[in-house]
Design an enzyme around this catalytic site. Structure first.
Site, PDB file in Angstrom:
ATOM      1  N   GLU A  47       2.889 -63.925 -21.211  1.00 34.66           N
ATOM      2  CA  GLU A  47       1.613 -64.581 -21.802  1.00 34.66           C
ATOM      3  C   GLU A  47       0.868 -63.364 -22.147  1.00 34.66           C
ATOM      4  O   GLU A  47       0.791 -62.138 -21.813  1.00 34.66           O
ATOM      5  CB  GLU A  47       1.008 -64.958 -20.249  1.00 34.66           C
ATOM      6  N   ASN A 111      -5.959 -70.162 -23.381  1.00 32.77           N
ATOM      7  CA  ASN A 111      -4.964 -69.220 -23.182  1.00 32.77           C
ATOM      8  C   ASN A 111      -3.448 -70.245 -23.821  1.00 32.77           C
ATOM      9  O   ASN A 111      -3.060 -71.201 -23.274  1.00 32.77           O
ATOM     10  CB  ASN A 111      -4.851 -69.075 -21.750  1.00 32.77           C
ATOM     11  N   LYS A 128      -2.720 -73.589 -21.812  1.00 32.38           N
ATOM     12  CA  LYS A 128      -2.504 -73.472 -20.045  1.00 32.38           C
ATOM     13  C   LYS A 128      -3.561 -74.551 -19.557  1.00 32.38           C
ATOM     14  O   LYS A 128      -4.781 -74.448 -19.553  1.00 32.38           O
ATOM     15  CB  LYS A 128      -3.100 -72.019 -19.969  1.00 32.38           C
ATOM     16  N   GLU A 147     -10.573 -65.693 -15.946  1.00 33.77           N
ATOM     17  CA  GLU A 147      -9.894 -66.723 -16.636  1.00 33.77           C
ATOM     18  C   GLU A 147     -10.863 -68.337 -16.821  1.00 33.77           C
ATOM     19  O   GLU A 147     -10.796 -68.760 -17.903  1.00 33.77           O
ATOM     20  CB  GLU A 147      -8.622 -67.074 -16.371  1.00 33.77           C
ATOM     21  N   CYS A 173       1.941 -68.780 -16.677  1.00 30.23           N
ATOM     22  CA  CYS A 173       1.500 -68.079 -15.582  1.00 30.23           C
ATOM     23  C   CYS A 173       1.396 -68.915 -14.331  1.00 30.23           C
ATOM     24  O   CYS A 173       1.998 -69.645 -13.862  1.00 30.23           O
ATOM     25  CB  CYS A 173       0.434 -67.258 -15.898  1.00 30.23           C
ATOM     26  N   ASN A 198       1.115 -62.865 -16.409  1.00 27.13           N
ATOM     27  CA  ASN A 198       0.651 -61.393 -16.010  1.00 27.13           C
ATOM     28  C   ASN A 198      -0.094 -61.726 -14.767  1.00 27.13           C
ATOM     29  O   ASN A 198      -1.154 -62.134 -14.433  1.00 27.13           O
ATOM     30  CB  ASN A 198      -0.691 -61.214 -17.020  1.00 27.13           C
TER      31      ASN A 198
END
Length: 307
Positions: A47, A111, A128, A147, A173, A198
């Site tokens: 990621e 993302n 994502k 995020e 993730c 991550n």
């Protein structure tokens, strides 16, 4: 005849805030060459593989924030990786921050990951869905997890793509922790799920879980693989990145839930395994035969709107 796909998990060590995209691409290119030399046909990178994990910082300057995003893919910095893929005949999964500029001047941020074939062509895209963290500055934290401020939830769902002789899926993730991620792709016949992550070793809101970070990482991927009868390739950006420790444990998980290969350290490292896509049927015929055993009439709450 078995459909064996040699897959490489290309774990990356830390990326410094000032490290250039060109440097990141050079590191990935070196790993892609190693993966190719070891027989891999597809390489999975982490990621946000082109930058440091910037949601750990509270950034008020929009221009400073924008600098972490890509407005096109491939762009000038990433193109050498695409060209190398075509030269070697090796595909890859790449995670990055995507900025979409709208005609009226608005911006959308995702993302994102892309799936690239052995000709260097993008054949799949994912954004994502399950964004962790928080949307407002929380100065009590030793590092932020913004995020929810820097991305919006993905709008592409969980598509599955025909590639590399099988049915490929992607997630990113935190998605790996949600059973719905794997099940939606499983219902589409996915055979191999690629994902980058991550993941800090410390979770400030619940530090009592810190010792479980490594366990939960593998637990979620092994459960997703077994309960849906698919391979999972989970790849970390790992090590001490800008003062924040990230877990490693990049792993290739079989449809039985068994880890068949795993990174040993927290730096740049290539792990390769032959993934027999036909093994998915072992689980889907004998254990979780969706057509025979699922009872969706009792699952309505799963898809009910949030209160």
């Amino acid at each position: 005849m078995a459909r064996k796909l040699a897959v490489a998990a290309a774990q990356m060590g830390p990326i410094a805030r000032e490290e250039s995209r060109q440097s990141c691409v050079a590191r990935m290119s070196e790993m892609m060459r190693e993966a190719h030399a070891r027989g891999a046909k597809v390489v999975v990178f982490p990621e946000l593989a082109l930058t440091s994990f910037f949601p750990r910082w509270y950034l008020e300057d929009e221009a400073e924030l924008d600098a972490f995003y890509e407005t096109e893919m491939p762009n000038a910095a990433a193109r050498p990786l695409f060209e190398l893929a075509a030269e070697l005949g090796v595909g890859f999964y790449l995670g990055y921050a995507e900025l979409v500029r709208e005609p009226g001047g608005g911006k959308r941020r995702f993302n994102t990951s892309v799936l690239v074939n052995g000709r260097g062509e993008i054949v799949g895209k994912y954004r994502k869905v399950h964004l962790p963290g928080h949307a407002e500055h929380e100065p009590w934290r030793p590092f932020q997890h913004l995020e929810k401020a820097y991305f919006e939830p993905g709008d592409l769902g969980f598509p599955v793509f025909e590639a590399f002789g099988g049915r490929m899926g992607m997630c990113i993730c935190n998605d790996r922790r949600w059973p719905e991620t794997y099940r939606v792709m499983g219902l589409q016949g996915v055979e191999l799920v690629m994902l980058g992550y991550n993941t800090p070793t410390h979770n400030p809101p619940v530090p009592e879980h810190d010792h479980l970070m490594w366990f939960h990482n593998h637990l979620s991927m092994q459960a997703g693989a077994y309960q849906n009868g698919n391979w999972v390739v989970g790849v970390a950006k790992a090590g001490r990145e800008e003062g924040c420790d990230l877990i490693g444990q990049s792993a290739i998980v079989a449809p039985t839930g068994e880890i068949v290969a795993m990174a040993q350290g927290v730096g740049d490292e290539v792990v390769v395994a032959d993934c027999d896509l036909d093994r998915c049927d072992e689980i889907r015929r004998q254990i979780f035969d969706f057509a025979l055993h699922r009872q969706p009439q009792h699952y309505g709450l799963i898809a009910a709107p949030k209160e």
